[in-house]
Design a protein around this motif. Sequence first.
Motif, mmCIF file in Angstrom:
data_model
loop_
_atom_site.group_PDB
_atom_site.id
_atom_site.type_symbol
_atom_site.label_atom_id
_atom_site.label_comp_id
_atom_site.label_asym_id
_atom_site.label_seq_id
_atom_site.Cartn_x
_atom_site.Cartn_y
_atom_site.Cartn_z
ATOM 1 N N PRO A 852 0.711 -1.287 -0.014
ATOM 2 C CA PRO A 852 0.079 0.060 -0.021
ATOM 3 C C PRO A 852 0.812 1.177 -0.124
ATOM 4 N N PRO A 853 0.525 2.388 -0.603
ATOM 5 C CA PRO A 853 1.243 3.584 -0.700
ATOM 6 C C PRO A 853 1.209 4.213 0.670
ATOM 7 N N ALA A 854 2.475 4.819 1.145
ATOM 8 C CA ALA A 854 2.580 5.618 2.186
ATOM 9 C C ALA A 854 1.854 6.680 2.238
ATOM 10 N N PRO A 855 0.963 7.045 3.530
ATOM 11 C CA PRO A 855 0.291 8.174 3.593
ATOM 12 C C PRO A 855 0.639 9.518 3.192
ATOM 13 N N LYS A 856 -0.143 10.409 2.710
ATOM 14 C CA LYS A 856 0.566 11.600 2.293
ATOM 15 C C LYS A 856 0.432 12.875 3.431
ATOM 16 N N LYS A 857 0.031 12.628 4.464
ATOM 17 C CA LYS A 857 0.177 13.533 5.654
ATOM 18 C C LYS A 857 1.624 13.804 6.189
ATOM 19 N N LYS A 858 1.777 14.738 6.736
ATOM 20 C CA LYS A 858 3.234 15.286 7.220
ATOM 21 C C LYS A 858 3.207 14.431 8.585
ATOM 22 N N LEU A 859 4.521 13.708 8.601
ATOM 23 C CA LEU A 859 4.765 12.739 9.656
ATOM 24 C C LEU A 859 5.489 13.375 10.898
ATOM 25 N N GLU A 860 4.948 14.218 11.873
ATOM 26 C CA GLU A 860 5.481 14.970 12.717
ATOM 27 C C GLU A 860 5.851 14.227 14.058
ATOM 28 N N THR A 861 5.427 12.982 14.317
ATOM 29 C CA THR A 861 5.565 12.449 15.796
ATOM 30 C C THR A 861 6.139 11.025 15.366
ATOM 31 N N ASP A 862 6.810 10.182 16.246
ATOM 32 C CA ASP A 862 7.147 8.898 16.066
ATOM 33 C C ASP A 862 5.904 8.136 15.984
ATOM 34 N N ASN A 863 4.684 8.365 16.600
ATOM 35 C CA ASN A 863 3.579 7.719 16.442
ATOM 36 C C ASN A 863 3.042 7.843 15.197
ATOM 37 N N ASP A 864 3.145 9.023 14.539
ATOM 38 C CA ASP A 864 2.756 8.979 12.953
ATOM 39 C C ASP A 864 3.579 8.374 12.145
ATOM 40 N N LYS A 865 4.807 8.153 12.293
ATOM 41 C CA LYS A 865 5.712 7.554 11.560
ATOM 42 C C LYS A 865 5.704 5.871 11.615
ATOM 43 N N VAL A 866 5.144 5.611 12.895
ATOM 44 C CA VAL A 866 4.829 3.922 12.996
ATOM 45 C C VAL A 866 3.561 3.687 12.556
ATOM 46 N N HIS A 867 2.733 4.609 12.393
ATOM 47 C CA HIS A 867 1.213 4.328 11.800
ATOM 48 C C HIS A 867 1.367 4.070 10.355
ATOM 49 N N ALA A 868 2.309 5.235 9.742
ATOM 50 C CA ALA A 868 2.653 5.180 8.435
ATOM 51 C C ALA A 868 3.432 3.920 8.157
ATOM 52 N N MET A 869 4.232 3.405 8.816
ATOM 53 C CA MET A 869 5.041 2.327 8.466
ATOM 54 C C MET A 869 3.983 1.003 8.375
ATOM 55 N N ILE A 870 3.030 1.030 9.244
ATOM 56 C CA ILE A 870 2.067 0.052 9.540
ATOM 57 C C ILE A 870 1.113 -0.055 8.332
ATOM 58 N N GLU A 871 0.752 1.338 7.858
ATOM 59 C CA GLU A 871 -0.140 1.117 6.720
ATOM 60 C C GLU A 871 0.750 0.754 5.539
ATOM 61 N N MET A 872 2.182 0.681 5.334
ATOM 62 C CA MET A 872 2.937 0.410 4.104
ATOM 63 C C MET A 872 3.150 -1.323 4.091
ATOM 64 N N GLN A 873 2.785 -1.932 5.396
ATOM 65 C CA GLN A 873 3.057 -3.326 5.478
ATOM 66 C C GLN A 873 2.076 -4.203 4.547
ATOM 67 N N ASP A 874 2.557 -5.244 3.699
ATOM 68 C CA ASP A 874 1.779 -6.104 2.990
ATOM 69 C C ASP A 874 1.021 -7.033 4.041
ATOM 70 N N PHE A 875 -0.201 -7.399 3.569
ATOM 71 C CA PHE A 875 -1.103 -8.355 4.226
ATOM 72 C C PHE A 875 -0.231 -9.653 4.714
ATOM 73 N N ASP A 876 0.482 -9.886 4.170
ATOM 74 C CA ASP A 876 1.462 -11.347 4.460
ATOM 75 C C ASP A 876 2.532 -10.841 5.673
ATOM 76 N N GLY A 877 2.669 -9.521 5.735
ATOM 77 C CA GLY A 877 3.849 -9.272 6.895
ATOM 78 C C GLY A 877 4.969 -8.584 6.223
ATOM 79 N N TRP A 878 5.440 -8.542 4.978
ATOM 80 C CA TRP A 878 6.557 -8.048 4.530
ATOM 81 C C TRP A 878 6.477 -6.538 4.244
ATOM 82 N N TRP A 879 7.472 -5.776 4.175
ATOM 83 C CA TRP A 879 7.814 -4.599 3.390
ATOM 84 C C TRP A 879 8.642 -4.652 2.456
ATOM 85 N N GLU A 880 8.538 -3.766 1.344
ATOM 86 C CA GLU A 880 9.258 -3.711 -0.138
ATOM 87 C C GLU A 880 9.930 -2.397 -0.161
ATOM 88 N N GLN A 881 11.139 -2.516 -0.892
ATOM 89 C CA GLN A 881 11.873 -1.055 -1.166
ATOM 90 C C GLN A 881 11.217 -0.086 -1.884
#
Length: 957
Positions: A852-881
């Motif tokens: 999934p594409p990363a969110p477009k909102k500005k990532l100001e806090t660590d919590n925002d970054k973690v949420h964005a990383m979670i949204e980028m994770q594939d259903f099976d569990g991996w991330w890609e470059q």
Amino acid sequence: MSYRRSPNRPLHCCGCSYTVNHVKHYLPQVQLDAHTTILSNTSRTTLKQTFSNPTSDPIKQCIYTFPLYDGVSVVAFTCRVGSRVLKGLVKERSKAKATYDQAVSRGETAGLLEQLPEASDVFSTRLGNIPANKEVHVEITYVGELKHDAEADGIRHTLPTHIAPRYGSLPHSRLEGPSAHKTGGISITVDVSIAEGSFIRGVQSPTHPIAVTMGNTSTSSTADPAMHQASATLSLGSTELDKDFVLIVLTKDTGIPKALLETHSHIPNQRAMLLTLVPQFSLPRSNPEIVFVADRSGSMRSNIPTLISALKVFLKSLPVGVRFNVCSFGSDHTFLWPKSQAYSRDSMTEALKHVEGFGADYGGTETFAALKATINNRFQDIPCEVMLLTDGDIWDQGGLFTYLNDEVKKSTGNLRVFALGIGDGVSHGLIEGVARAGNGFAQTVNNDEKLDSKVIRMLKGGLSPHTTDYSLEVKYQDNDEGSELVEKVTDALKVMLSEDTVGAKPEVKENDRPISFFDASTGQSGGTEKPPSADNEKADPFAHLPAISVPRIMQSPHSIPSLFPFSRTSVYLLFSGESTQKTPKSVVLRAKSEHGPLELEIPVETIAAPGQTIHQLAARKAVQELEEGRGWIYEAQDDSGKSIKERYTGRFDEMVQREAVRIGVQFQVGGKWCSFVAVKDNDKAETDSDDDTTILTPPSEVDEAEEDSDEAMGFGLFDNSPPKNTSMMMPSGGAAPPYPRTITRYRRSAPRQQQSAKSSALFKSTRSAAPAPSPGATGALFGSSPSAAMAQPMMVRYSGMAPGSRYAGMANMTFSPDRRFTSHRSGGGGLMSMSASMPRAAYASSDDSTTPPAPKKKLETDNDKVHAMIEMQDFDGWWEQNDQLTQIMGLSDAIGPPQRSKEWVTVLVLKWLDTKMAAEKDVWELVAEKAKGWLEGLGLGVDRLMEIEREVVVYLQ
């Protein structure tokens, strides 16, 4: 206290009001003070409310309505008008009202403190005959347990300051009327005192600005500073009553199970015990049905973005193997699917799109109907976990609790309900009551607090296996013959019955004078009606009921709720005068699970100074259970084995009420069926002479002789030395577990900076512990040495520190030869592991899937970054470059070239989360479990995984 209006809600308010010619008026509130003393995991709060009658006429009666936190025990009620001080006594509700009415009719000043029958967290005070131009001073003291805050990993104290709008209507107009007179706010002081040898790491408030003094309390400001004491006040001196006040205390060593025995200061041979359980389970997770019941009523408008974010974390963190659904409710309710669906890529994608479209567009708050529909719609052959997220309140709490009691009992352990209260004025009585009836746990989050850790903790609770058949045994000191006395608490449920009043017909003698069909003295047809006797107040309203004996040992809660590895649970035992007077030396907790029996033995610590605090907490817990349709009397049996409830179906509700009244009057705690009444005649009654203002007094505050006595027993109230025989192992008896020995486990450990050689050994298994990782493996994601923990029998371990700390250090995760993930800390147990019930095939890569594409909102806090990383994770569990991923991690250069593999990027993200986002671990822990499961399914081998890890470590540096 005040009221905050919400659109489209019926108006209910609180204030000190009186009525003249059908017009409601409000007394000006001159002063409102709250002083709380926190000691260990309990608190004692004194509310001082001062009102003024500015008129030249006396006021016949005024009513003051206010909130208290759910489950607290009101232990003192005092009214002062002029020079007259009236001390309240607890009586049966109708008797207290009669006493009050009679005092008012005589022209005396009197007070009455009652709990609203419809809500356990709303109280009202009636003041009668207030003189002209006089001030009225009302003082209410209550004690209570403190909740654990999952976000901060601390002790949470909540002071409700207003009654939130509640959906529905009351059967009376007690709370209806115009807005209360504007007050000058409330001044709040909280003193904190913990065990010497421990220390307070911090004091904070997520709701109000506060001024904190470390080292002293407000009552000992001139003493030498000590790090086990602190005091907090409002920065501005006082605050308006627009939202609840919340204070969080961060301390060391609050996660140790304890058993404290208190002797009552006035009742002969009466003792009470407090068991504090902070378990750390190591059982594999289950695969239940999970239904998220989300409040989308109009009042949720400001909370919808937080709700959406939380549900996204929920949905991305679910493991393969569960079934799930989403129920939206307000005035009506709808389900995402007619029946819960298996968790898959397609169902997750559909659910995420559904949640993103949430709005506060469902009208009112019909919580009961939504929960009932959810439970009726569940699958009957698998466990069901209901997650209720709401900011709303209802008045018909009793009906909801009764329904949940019945459904949980009928499910035979296959149904649990968790509750998360959202907002600044949530009804704690509602969400705590739902969790108690639903055999789950409850949490609250204010508008300005983070929600992520709490919802993830709820999800972990739902994935915890169901444990049943909890029981307690009390072991006493050896007798003269050297044998050990062991008493099961459940054995006390066989009660003796008195048949004197059971179905007996009055004996009629032949020479008895007949009763006239026409007696003019009854007051009918011109006769004179006899006025009610002043002695009516002394009559026993339960005289017609059969007498039953009281258990020698009363346990509350009577049925121990499910224990979770991150939630503190308190259990009380009341030892009556009929119980053995031997000294308890330990308490044994037992339970069953599908993986085998569980057991824990906790040594008993005796509090040197007699007191009433534990008794009052235990009594309130027992009364609260009876009010909510549970308790010992519901399970009690006669000598033939027939339940009391079945034997006396037509009288049972009255028998429940009688038992609640007995407990309330004996231990002087208020409730639904008991009230405090303060009149002049109380001065003549036999009352307790001591104020009993000490809460679980630490040894440093008692005299030297008492201290010596405590030390001679080997335990002090705040002794941090490891108790003996506190292992909780499964299966008991050392037998091999009935499941694969290589099974992996969820496990949480204490913060690294708090562990020592002494604390890491607390409550460990009597079996050999898993060896610590080699120095070369420290800090590694994948260790080369085999993990001996995999070969050990399944064990439930109690950590010496509070579990789930967000301040925990990094996890040292290792990869064992059988490709099962475990983890280690230096000096302690593992931190994270993949559940054994996650099949390897479930994490196989899908070539046709895209990240999934990363969110477009500005990532100001660590919590925002973690949420964005979670949204980028594939259903099976991996991330890609991709470049978006490196931007989230704050890396200036791209990962390539060359094009990195998915396993390489996934290990990179795991290492980044572990080293850079440790404070957000409660948010990303479950998605990391999914990623580790995917890596395991690749079968790459330990050497290759270690090679990747070394590469990503260099890259991150």
